[in-house]
Design a protein around this motif. Structure first.
Motif, PDB file in Angstrom:
ATOM      1  N   SER A 113       0.847  -1.194   0.000  1.00 48.46           N
ATOM      2  CA  SER A 113       0.000   0.000   0.000  1.00 48.46           C
ATOM      3  C   SER A 113       0.881   1.242   0.000  1.00 48.46           C
ATOM      4  CB  SER A 113      -0.905   0.019   1.235  1.00 48.46           C
ATOM      5  OG  SER A 113      -0.115   0.177   2.412  1.00 48.46           O
ATOM      6  N   ASN A 114       0.270   2.387  -0.284  1.00 50.56           N
ATOM      7  CA  ASN A 114       1.014   3.645  -0.239  1.00 50.56           C
ATOM      8  C   ASN A 114       1.490   3.948   1.177  1.00 50.56           C
ATOM      9  OD1 ASN A 114       1.785   6.283  -1.615  1.00 50.56           O
ATOM     10  ND2 ASN A 114       0.522   7.050   0.057  1.00 50.56           N
ATOM     11  N   ASP A 115       0.649   3.660   2.173  1.00 52.59           N
ATOM     12  CA  ASP A 115       1.046   3.888   3.565  1.00 52.59           C
ATOM     13  C   ASP A 115       2.270   3.046   3.935  1.00 52.59           C
ATOM     14  OD1 ASP A 115      -0.964   5.703   3.936  1.00 52.59           O
ATOM     15  OD2 ASP A 115      -2.317   4.327   4.962  1.00 52.59           O
TER      16      ASP A 115
END
Length: 363
Positions: A113-115
């Protein structure tokens, strides 16, 4: 604009060739010209060290991921190219464990994920900084010092630019702005173009028009135009870029200053004459994995890239009772609609005449 991996690969290899052959001074035009010609013929002629081959493989992966894959339509072809690029990156890391660009790009491909990617960039930032500073401090000859003065910093600047950009996507606007300021403190000329990310973060943090002006003044070196015919290099001498104008427009729109928003839109359409289609369709362009995609300053491609990166701003207002948002206001604005109609009329031409359209952007 931003970093050109092929150009950087060439610079690194020519500098190393100068070291091997004890060429001095470093601005020996004839040697540099010969080196560039050999690079164009076959870069392998200049590669003698694992560290150089590692960077070269990473540059080849960048060509695939940032400049080829985004324009492919066939899913099977996309998968083949991505696998090939990942193999280049794996080999690059195996050849040089300190190739932080390759490490970062591999994680960008693998992160769930981007996180998670933001967390990876935060967790490893200090290691990158230590490595860069060690390289700079170890410079003990003219060739090492030349490398340390510019090229050695670039992996760190790209790391910080990626962190700021992905922080905006993650909604961590304060982090994005803080990282931007730190990067501009290291490299005031901003070869990473991180100032644009900082501008978007400021708009999301509800900055006002004065804040934006102060930001540009504070980083005047990054915003100035250099040119042989220009004597003044103050930030006020330059037409604002798309990121600045979109931020100004968003700030004005949010505060119900529609006159100010109209003024910023008018300026945007003057700076980018073929802006209407890009403003209407607001296409999202994939983020560069190596760095911000290299586009011509002031071009239609630059505007498309800026609009894509400004997606968090365009979504301002979504969730209100009538689902109004900045994006809808912009696409339906009279200036945009009028320009679209004029373009359509120009393309159709007079009755009985063949249609003729104007060229748009490459994206």
């Amino acid at each position: 604009m931003a970093f050109d991996p092929i150009q950087e690969d060439c610079l690194r290899l020519i500098l190393e060739a100068m070291r091997r052959e004890r060429v001095y001074p470093l601005d020996d035009a004839l040697f540099i010209e010969r080196g560039m010609e050999r690079f164009r013929e076959d870069p392998a002629q200049l590669i003698t060290r694992d560290v150089d081959r590692s960077f070269h493989l990473m540059a080849r992966a960048t060509e695939i991921l940032d400049y080829r894959v985004p324009f492919l339509q066939d899913e099977a072809a996309i998968e083949r190219e991505e696998v090939r690029a990942e193999n280049y990156l794996r080999e690059a890391v195996a050849l040089d464990e300190r190739n932080w660009d390759a490490h970062r790009m591999l994680n960008a491909l693998r992160a769930p994920s981007n996180d998670a990617y933001v967390s990876y960039l935060l967790d490893n930032r200090e290691a990158v900084e230590r490595d860069v500073m060690a390289t700079i401090e170890a410079a003990d000859d003219v060739y090492s010092r030349e490398y340390a003065s510019d090229l050695a910093y670039r992996p760190l600047l790209r790391w910080l630019a990626a962190l700021a950009s992905r922080a905006v996507i993650a909604g961590q606007y304060r982090l994005a702005l803080t990282v931007t300021e730190e990067s501009l403190g290291i490299a005031p000329a901003d070869p990473a173009d991180i100032r644009h990310t900082g501008m978007l973060a400021m708009a999301k943090l509800e900055a006002n028009a004065h804040d934006i002006k102060q930001y540009r003044s504070r980083h005047a070196i990054a915003y100035q135009i250099a040119g042989p015919l220009r004597r003044r290099h103050h930030v006020a001498d330059r037409s604002p870029d798309a990121w600045t104008l979109l931020a100004e427009m968003c700030v004005a729109y949010r505060s119900f200053d529609y006159h100010g928003a109209d003024r910023a839109l008018h300026m945007l359409m003057r700076v980018y004459p073929d802006a209407a289609q890009a403003l209407f369709y607001q296409a999202e362009f994939p983020d560069g994995i190596y760095a911000r995609v290299n586009v011509e300053p002031g071009s239609q491609d630059e505007l498309i890239l800026a609009i894509s990166e400004a997606t968090p701003l365009l979504q301002e207002g979504i969730g209100t009772p009538d689902n109004a948002c900045f994006s809808s206001w912009l696409a339906g604005h009279e200036l945009v609609q009028r320009a679209l109609k004029e373009r359509a009329a120009s393309a159709s031409g007079p009755a009985g005449a063949p249609g003729r359209g104007t060229a748009g952007g490459d994206n």
